[in-house]
Design a protein around this motif. Structure first.
Motif, PDB file in Angstrom:
ATOM      1  N   GLN A  12       0.814  -1.220   0.000  1.00  0.00           N
ATOM      2  CA  GLN A  12       0.000   0.000   0.000  1.00  0.00           C
ATOM      3  C   GLN A  12       0.851   1.274   0.000  1.00  0.00           C
ATOM      4  N   ARG A  13       2.150   1.144  -0.144  1.00  0.00           N
ATOM      5  CA  ARG A  13       3.039   2.310  -0.133  1.00  0.00           C
ATOM      6  C   ARG A  13       3.184   2.883  -1.543  1.00  0.00           C
ATOM      7  N   THR A  14       2.044   3.235  -2.110  1.00  0.00           N
ATOM      8  CA  THR A  14       1.989   3.824  -3.444  1.00  0.00           C
ATOM      9  C   THR A  14       1.177   5.100  -3.384  1.00  0.00           C
ATOM     10  N   LEU A  15       1.326   5.934  -4.389  1.00  0.00           N
ATOM     11  CA  LEU A  15       0.591   7.200  -4.401  1.00  0.00           C
ATOM     12  C   LEU A  15      -0.919   6.980  -4.454  1.00  0.00           C
ATOM     13  N   PRO A  16      -1.461   6.133  -5.345  1.00  0.00           N
ATOM     14  CA  PRO A  16      -2.916   5.944  -5.352  1.00  0.00           C
ATOM     15  C   PRO A  16      -3.457   5.452  -4.013  1.00  0.00           C
ATOM     16  N   ALA A  17      -2.769   4.501  -3.389  1.00  0.00           N
ATOM     17  CA  ALA A  17      -3.232   3.985  -2.096  1.00  0.00           C
ATOM     18  C   ALA A  17      -3.185   5.073  -1.034  1.00  0.00           C
ATOM     19  N   LEU A  18      -2.135   5.903  -1.054  1.00  0.00           N
ATOM     20  CA  LEU A  18      -2.016   6.972  -0.069  1.00  0.00           C
ATOM     21  C   LEU A  18      -3.131   8.000  -0.244  1.00  0.00           C
ATOM     22  N   LEU A  19      -3.398   8.418  -1.476  1.00  0.00           N
ATOM     23  CA  LEU A  19      -4.449   9.408  -1.718  1.00  0.00           C
ATOM     24  C   LEU A  19      -5.823   8.871  -1.306  1.00  0.00           C
ATOM     25  N   GLN A  22      -6.023   8.763   2.656  1.00  0.00           N
ATOM     26  CA  GLN A  22      -6.184  10.065   3.298  1.00  0.00           C
ATOM     27  C   GLN A  22      -7.526  10.712   2.939  1.00  0.00           C
ATOM     28  N   ALA A  23      -8.036  10.435   1.742  1.00  0.00           N
ATOM     29  CA  ALA A  23      -9.356  10.960   1.376  1.00  0.00           C
ATOM     30  C   ALA A  23     -10.441  10.361   2.275  1.00  0.00           C
ATOM     31  N   ALA A  24     -10.260   9.114   2.656  1.00  0.00           N
ATOM     32  CA  ALA A  24     -11.226   8.473   3.554  1.00  0.00           C
ATOM     33  C   ALA A  24     -11.089   8.983   4.982  1.00  0.00           C
ATOM     34  N   LEU A  25      -9.851   9.250   5.421  1.00  0.00           N
ATOM     35  CA  LEU A  25      -9.624   9.703   6.801  1.00  0.00           C
ATOM     36  C   LEU A  25      -9.939  11.185   6.988  1.00  0.00           C
ATOM     37  N   PHE A  26      -9.584  12.019   6.000  1.00  0.00           N
ATOM     38  CA  PHE A  26      -9.714  13.475   6.135  1.00  0.00           C
ATOM     39  C   PHE A  26     -10.412  14.072   4.914  1.00  0.00           C
ATOM     40  N   PRO A  27     -11.613  13.659   4.584  1.00  0.00           N
ATOM     41  CA  PRO A  27     -12.211  14.069   3.302  1.00  0.00           C
ATOM     42  C   PRO A  27     -12.323  15.571   3.112  1.00  0.00           C
ATOM     43  N   GLY A  28     -12.742  16.301   4.148  1.00  0.00           N
ATOM     44  CA  GLY A  28     -12.965  17.734   3.987  1.00  0.00           C
ATOM     45  C   GLY A  28     -11.831  18.595   4.468  1.00  0.00           C
ATOM     46  N   HIS A  41      -8.196  16.889   1.006  1.00  0.00           N
ATOM     47  CA  HIS A  41      -7.582  15.580   0.766  1.00  0.00           C
ATOM     48  C   HIS A  41      -8.443  14.753  -0.191  1.00  0.00           C
ATOM     49  N   GLU A  42      -9.739  14.933  -0.107  1.00  0.00           N
ATOM     50  CA  GLU A  42     -10.624  14.216  -1.031  1.00  0.00           C
ATOM     51  C   GLU A  42     -10.458  14.753  -2.446  1.00  0.00           C
ATOM     52  N   ASP A  43     -10.295  16.085  -2.574  1.00  0.00           N
ATOM     53  CA  ASP A  43     -10.094  16.683  -3.897  1.00  0.00           C
ATOM     54  C   ASP A  43      -8.860  16.113  -4.587  1.00  0.00           C
ATOM     55  N   ALA A  44      -7.807  15.851  -3.815  1.00  0.00           N
ATOM     56  CA  ALA A  44      -6.564  15.348  -4.409  1.00  0.00           C
ATOM     57  C   ALA A  44      -6.791  14.005  -5.084  1.00  0.00           C
ATOM     58  N   ALA A  45      -7.530  13.122  -4.419  1.00  0.00           N
ATOM     59  CA  ALA A  45      -7.804  11.809  -5.005  1.00  0.00           C
ATOM     60  C   ALA A  45      -8.687  11.939  -6.245  1.00  0.00           C
ATOM     61  N   THR A  46      -9.696  12.812  -6.154  1.00  0.00           N
ATOM     62  CA  THR A  46     -10.586  13.020  -7.299  1.00  0.00           C
ATOM     63  C   THR A  46      -9.825  13.599  -8.487  1.00  0.00           C
ATOM     64  N   THR A  47      -8.968  14.588  -8.207  1.00  0.00           N
ATOM     65  CA  THR A  47      -8.179  15.211  -9.270  1.00  0.00           C
ATOM     66  C   THR A  47      -7.252  14.210  -9.925  1.00  0.00           C
ATOM     67  N   ALA A  48      -6.628  13.359  -9.124  1.00  0.00           N
ATOM     68  CA  ALA A  48      -5.746  12.335  -9.681  1.00  0.00           C
ATOM     69  C   ALA A  48      -6.510  11.442 -10.649  1.00  0.00           C
ATOM     70  N   ALA A  49      -7.726  11.062 -10.272  1.00  0.00           N
ATOM     71  CA  ALA A  49      -8.528  10.159 -11.107  1.00  0.00           C
ATOM     72  C   ALA A  49      -8.977  10.837 -12.405  1.00  0.00           C
ATOM     73  N   THR A  50      -9.355  12.104 -12.333  1.00  0.00           N
ATOM     74  CA  THR A  50      -9.841  12.788 -13.538  1.00  0.00           C
ATOM     75  C   THR A  50      -8.694  13.212 -14.459  1.00  0.00           C
ATOM     76  N   ARG A  51      -7.552  13.607 -13.884  1.00  0.00           N
ATOM     77  CA  ARG A  51      -6.412  13.953 -14.728  1.00  0.00           C
ATOM     78  C   ARG A  51      -5.826  12.698 -15.369  1.00  0.00           C
ATOM     79  N   ALA A  52      -5.855  11.581 -14.640  1.00  0.00           N
ATOM     80  CA  ALA A  52      -5.411  10.313 -15.225  1.00  0.00           C
ATOM     81  C   ALA A  52      -6.269   9.969 -16.435  1.00  0.00           C
ATOM     82  N   GLY A  53      -7.567  10.234 -16.345  1.00  0.00           N
ATOM     83  CA  GLY A  53      -8.446   9.986 -17.478  1.00  0.00           C
ATOM     84  C   GLY A  53      -8.059  10.809 -18.688  1.00  0.00           C
ATOM     85  N   ALA A  54      -7.723  12.088 -18.469  1.00  0.00           N
ATOM     86  CA  ALA A  54      -7.306  12.942 -19.580  1.00  0.00           C
ATOM     87  C   ALA A  54      -5.995  12.450 -20.195  1.00  0.00           C
TER      88      ALA A  54
END
Length: 530
Positions: A12-19, A22-28, A41-54
């Motif tokens: 679990q020591r990867t960037l996706p797992a970390l994001l 932390q999004a689950a622990l500190f969403p707002g 922290h939740e925005d970071a995970a969402t942004t990673a997913a949407t930018r990965a799509g692009a």
């Protein structure tokens, strides 16, 4: 939080797992402020997913490299997180790089996509993109310069986010970034940084600084270096907030720290004397900063800084290839040293045959890590350099140090032929190649001399071709068009010949000992460069 992070399973020591964690622990909870933008922290995970799509829509696949030349703005982190989310590697490019360096980074990394801020587009006019594997360029911001992409490369504005994609099943040993560090006897080397190394950078640095969930980290350092990228990792690991300033300003530093609410700051050796040279004022005490990271700060400057600002600066040692391996602490028994080796790492001071020397004797600092993938995995496309640096299962730092009787490590000097100026590592080899391309230069040597700011200045000794002459100002302009500003020599000496060994190797130590003389040309009084 760092103790909990240490308990995270290796897989679990990867960037996706970390994001995601932390999004689950500190969403707002706020994670980031940069250039007027904010993320939770939740925005970071969402942004990673949407930018990965692009990125995937642009044809980027897992294992590809994405070059990124951008200042401290949110697009940098969008690309970095999106690439890590989908299993691609980011190749940050120093924003001071000129065309020849950009071309080299693109060619060596085999990047298919370049994301570049519009103000740097003109630099590509002196880069031969046909010699690279580049297929597409995303341009951030409004184009205000004349530039035409070659027919083999498609250029388009930085795209909007796409539909989110699921994270790739990234493994801890897969590359998250390739960070170029200056070569000494050859071109710059691309350090292959795995996901787990990035994770451990955050954990170890946060532990050294005592970072907790309520801290506010603030840095003026550029995101294309591991120092600032590591600051983001610290915030992501601990659940705190990080603020990125656009650049370092001596007069604006303390007002910026006060405005950000910073509790932890990050400084490099030369920045502290620059701040101390400012007039004393109330803003130096009107802040919340409790501690700072200040590698390479002279002991006297660190003491003066604490007396004026109330901020204690911690020393330490790490490199792009390693991690935060050696450090001091607020309660360290003494200063004037890099610190003591941290848990999870091993350090040895060795002779030329890698045999450990006795305490008090100088030798090369060798390092290794206990945890898997806590160090870089090698140099991209340079297997020979990788084997050389990691021989005998130790990473050879190229730095000469002394291990003292109490276990503290003290820096002596560099074994490698490298120069450090303005927080940047400079390759004497690369500067020499530019000088030798000048029609009037027959031979040259580039080496460091001391400056008034506890760092190096770049000096060059030149032998002029027969029937030619050197116009120093013209030569400086020649270099400025081909080198980052910090690598342009400040001092130039003309010599009949360079000191050499019997087999013809230049004896740079003799040139360093000679230093600046009455006949040396100094670029600074002429008002050129920085």
């Amino acid at each position: 939080m760092t103790s909990e992070a240490r308990a995270i399973a290796p897989a679990q020591r990867t960037l996706p797992a970390l994001l995601q964690r932390q999004a689950a622990l500190f969403p707002g909870r706020r994670l980031l402020k940069i250039a007027g933008r904010e993320w939770s922290h939740e925005d970071a995970a969402t942004t990673a997913a949407t930018r990965a799509g692009a990125l995937m829509q642009a044809g980027v696949a897992r294992g590809d490299r994405i070059a990124l030349m951008c200042g401290n703005r949110i697009e940098f982190l969008e690309v970095f997180l999106g690439a890590g989310w989908m299993g691609a590697a980011t190749v940050p490019v120093n924003t001071a790089s000129m065309g020849p360096q950009i071309e080299y980074f693109l060619a060596n990394s085999e990047a298919k996509l370049l994301v570049i801020e519009a103000e740097f587009l003109e630099r590509l006019n002196t880069a031969d993109l046909a010699r690279t594997k580049l297929r597409e360029i995303w341009v951030i911001g409004e184009v205000k310069t004349e530039w035409q992409a070659p027919s083999s490369v498609r250029a388009s504005p930085y795209p909007e986010p796409s539909e989110p994609v699921l994270p790739a099943g990234v493994q801890p040993g897969e590359p998250i970034a390739i960070l170029y560090t200056s070569g000494t006897t050859g071109p710059a080397k691309g350090v292959v940084c795995p996901h787990a190394q990035y994770f451990w950078w955050g954990v170890n640095s946060a532990e050294v600084l005592g970072v907790g969930a309520e801290d506010v980290l603030c840095t003026t350092l550029p995101l294309f270096h591991i120092n600032a990228l590591n600051t983001f990792a610290q915030a992501a690991v601990t659940g705190c907030e990080v603020v990125f300033e656009s650049r370092f300003s001596a007069s604006g530093f303390w007002p910026a720290m006060r405005a950000s609410g910073a509790t932890v700051v990050y400084l490099l050796g030369a920045m502290v004397p620059i701040l101390l040279a400012q007039p004393e004022g109330g803003s130096e005490r009107d802040h919340r900063v409790r501690v700072g990271l200040g590698p390479g700060v002279p002991a006297a400057a660190g003491k003066a800084f604490f007396e004026r600002t109330g901020v204690r600066l911690l020393e330490g040692y790490g490199s792009t290839e390693t991690n935060f391996v050696i450090a001091t602490a607020p309660d360290s028994p003494r200063g004037g040293v890099m610190g003591w080796v941290r848990d999870g790492f091993q350090a040895r001071v060795a002779d030329d045959d890698d045999v450990e020397v006795a305490p008090g004797e100088a030798g090369e600092l060798l390092l290794r890590a206990d945890e898997p993938y806590a160090f870089a995995s090698g140099y991209f496309n340079m297997p020979g350099k990788t084997v050389e640096a990691w021989r005998n299962l130790w990473f050879h730092t190229g730095d000469r140090v002394i291990r003292e009787a109490d276990g503290a490590f003290r820096f002596v000097d560099r074994i490698k032929d490298a120069i450090r100026r303005r927080g940047e590592n400079i390759s004497s080899f690369e500067v020499e190649q530019v000088l030798l391309s000048h029609p009037s230069v027959a031979s040259c040597a580039v080496y460091p001399v001391s400056s008034e700011l506890a760092e190096d200045e770049v000096m060059a000794a030149l032998v002029v071709r027969a029937d030619c002459r050197i116009d120093f100002a013209e030569l400086a302009s020649f270099c400025e068009a081909r080198l980052p500003y910090f690598a342009v020599p400040r001092y130039i000496d003309l010599m009949d010949d360079l000191p050499r060994t019997e087999n013809g190797k230049v004896q740079k130590y003799k040139l360093r000992e000679r230093g600046v003389s009455g006949s040396t040309w100094d670029r600074r009084p002429a008002g050129r460069g920085r």
